[in-house]
Scaffold this motif. Sequence first.
Motif, PDB file in Angstrom:
ATOM      1  N   VAL A 185       3.557   8.963  -1.339  1.00  0.00           N
ATOM      2  CA  VAL A 185       2.774   9.667  -0.320  1.00  0.00           C
ATOM      3  C   VAL A 185       3.325  11.079  -0.106  1.00  0.00           C
ATOM      4  O   VAL A 185       2.557  12.048   0.035  1.00  0.00           O
ATOM      5  CB  VAL A 185       2.764   8.873   1.004  1.00  0.00           C
ATOM      6  N   ALA A 196      -7.363   8.261   2.163  1.00  0.00           N
ATOM      7  CA  ALA A 196      -6.769   7.066   1.570  1.00  0.00           C
ATOM      8  C   ALA A 196      -5.249   7.073   1.698  1.00  0.00           C
ATOM      9  O   ALA A 196      -4.631   6.022   1.911  1.00  0.00           O
ATOM     10  CB  ALA A 196      -7.168   6.961   0.099  1.00  0.00           C
ATOM     11  N   GLY A 199      -4.512   5.888   5.087  1.00  0.00           N
ATOM     12  CA  GLY A 199      -4.683   4.441   5.140  1.00  0.00           C
ATOM     13  C   GLY A 199      -3.543   3.699   4.475  1.00  0.00           C
ATOM     14  O   GLY A 199      -3.077   2.667   4.984  1.00  0.00           O
ATOM     15  N   LEU A 200      -3.082   4.206   3.328  1.00  0.00           N
ATOM     16  CA  LEU A 200      -1.939   3.582   2.647  1.00  0.00           C
ATOM     17  C   LEU A 200      -0.685   3.646   3.511  1.00  0.00           C
ATOM     18  O   LEU A 200       0.060   2.659   3.612  1.00  0.00           O
ATOM     19  CB  LEU A 200      -1.697   4.284   1.310  1.00  0.00           C
ATOM     20  N   SER A 201      -0.453   4.773   4.139  1.00  0.00           N
ATOM     21  CA  SER A 201       0.742   4.933   4.975  1.00  0.00           C
ATOM     22  C   SER A 201       0.733   3.946   6.140  1.00  0.00           C
ATOM     23  O   SER A 201       1.757   3.295   6.428  1.00  0.00           O
ATOM     24  CB  SER A 201       0.824   6.373   5.499  1.00  0.00           C
ATOM     25  N   THR A 232      -0.953   1.116   6.334  1.00  0.00           N
ATOM     26  CA  THR A 232      -0.854  -0.243   5.791  1.00  0.00           C
ATOM     27  C   THR A 232       0.583  -0.622   5.506  1.00  0.00           C
ATOM     28  O   THR A 232       1.051  -1.703   5.881  1.00  0.00           O
ATOM     29  CB  THR A 232      -1.680  -0.359   4.495  1.00  0.00           C
ATOM     30  N   TRP A 242      -6.333  -2.645   7.669  1.00  0.00           N
ATOM     31  CA  TRP A 242      -5.980  -1.338   7.119  1.00  0.00           C
ATOM     32  C   TRP A 242      -5.776  -1.407   5.605  1.00  0.00           C
ATOM     33  O   TRP A 242      -6.149  -0.475   4.884  1.00  0.00           O
ATOM     34  CB  TRP A 242      -4.730  -0.803   7.802  1.00  0.00           C
ATOM     35  N   GLY A 243      -5.196  -2.506   5.118  1.00  0.00           N
ATOM     36  CA  GLY A 243      -4.968  -2.619   3.683  1.00  0.00           C
ATOM     37  C   GLY A 243      -6.256  -2.757   2.901  1.00  0.00           C
ATOM     38  O   GLY A 243      -6.460  -2.087   1.876  1.00  0.00           O
ATOM     39  N   TRP A 245      -7.160   1.612   3.202  1.00  0.00           N
ATOM     40  CA  TRP A 245      -6.551   2.070   1.954  1.00  0.00           C
ATOM     41  C   TRP A 245      -7.464   1.778   0.771  1.00  0.00           C
ATOM     42  O   TRP A 245      -7.924   2.696   0.079  1.00  0.00           O
ATOM     43  CB  TRP A 245      -5.184   1.420   1.775  1.00  0.00           C
ATOM     44  N   SER A 246      -7.773   0.503   0.541  1.00  0.00           N
ATOM     45  CA  SER A 246      -8.455   0.114  -0.696  1.00  0.00           C
ATOM     46  C   SER A 246      -9.895   0.601  -0.759  1.00  0.00           C
ATOM     47  O   SER A 246     -10.315   1.223  -1.746  1.00  0.00           O
ATOM     48  CB  SER A 246      -8.402  -1.413  -0.856  1.00  0.00           C
ATOM     49  N   LEU A 288     -10.124   4.535  -0.753  1.00  0.00           N
ATOM     50  CA  LEU A 288      -9.768   5.091  -2.058  1.00  0.00           C
ATOM     51  C   LEU A 288     -10.844   4.783  -3.090  1.00  0.00           C
ATOM     52  O   LEU A 288     -11.221   5.643  -3.898  1.00  0.00           O
ATOM     53  CB  LEU A 288      -8.420   4.552  -2.523  1.00  0.00           C
TER      54      LEU A 288
END
Length: 436
Positions: free
Chosen positions: A130, A153, A156-158, A160, A189-190, A194-195, A198
């Motif tokens: 990130v 995204a 969202g990854l952060s 998650t 969130w995952g 994120w998914s 993205l």
Amino acid sequence: MQALLSFEQAPPFTAPLRFFLTAPLFAMLAALLVLWSGPELFASRWTPAALALTHLITVGFMLQVMLGAMLQILPVAAGANLPRPLLVATLVHIAIALGALLLAAAFLSYQPLAFRLAAALVGSGVALFVAAAGYSLYGVSSTDPTIRGLKAALIGLSVTVCLGVLLATALAGAFEVPLLQLTSIHLGWGFVGWSVVLLAAVASVVVPMFQMTPPYPQWFAGRFSWVVLALLSLWSVADTAAWQRLEALLAGATVLSIAVFATLTLQLQRRSKRARFDATQRYWCVAMLSALAACSLWLAARSLPALAERQEWPLLCGVLALVGSFMSVMIGMLYKIVPFLVWSHLQNLGRGRVLAPNMNKVIAGKQIDGQMYAHLLALLLLCGAVVRPTWFAYPAGLALLAANGWLLYNIVCAVRFYRGHRLKIEAQTAHAAIGR
């Protein structure tokens, strides 16, 4: 969007490839876990084996594929060059791979040390990625929907991973948190923040380019990622505060946003200029239909108390989302990304004097089709195993193992193809230089 692609800025061939080669291995480990656990795995979504299986797929397979794809997409589609991409890819890959293994082992054994080490490895690997991606995107204009989606995204990854690290640390006994509530937010969130975000950002490039469809409508492409993050943020607050009616409304709106994305993608596919669908398009179609089925099941469970009381529905929803939707679309993307990587790097090696072979020759079409049918069989058997575990658990494990072993073989074939033609191009280039 195609006009903005900058293929000469692609990272070294081995940077994204290491992620793509590792991902099928984790899916194979997930299949072996199904065979080892048998029907007991499907007794509940909370069994140790089910939790381990979930994270082998999400962290071991999905995260590997998505990070590898972002390494390629950031410089090519967004003009965001990562600093020292090969070093970043190596460190992130090692941390994520070891962390995924430890996380699965932690759920199977519930050893506090395993949870701590897994949290440290996955957290540090994602933090490094990130930071590198954020640095590369800093100053890049957000006028393009794909770039906005990539930035969203990363947020969202952060979130998650922060939630996942918090949960793993709590399971290790460091402190107490409301596990079920935090797990629900982490999952939301995952899966979505994120998914799906993205996937939508990548789809805005690869669906029109590779599937020869019209672009996504501007009202969707320009707003989807940030609308989803806003919904998730409000839902997380409502869920934490136990505002049940507002939480249900926001959760439903979030699920409906996924259904809108899936429906739009299917509509675009119907307008494809291709004479017939290839395996990648069929994978996308299966993925979007599975996403719609998962959304419908989730909404039905929220509306029908009799269905909500059945413990099979979360497992079936998880199979449809993880294997039917995310794994399907990612395998479909791999069958475009990997041949494209091979072609573009061989083209660069030839420097215009030696042409690279056609992309369609990198992986044989029959090999792709065969692997796709094996994956679809695994999906159907896993759905059957949720309802009748004693009948379908072992066949599902075998099918999943075969499908991902086949996927690994196909990617290895692409690597061999690259190495063989690289030697030929280097030899021809050297011969031409001597001739001058």
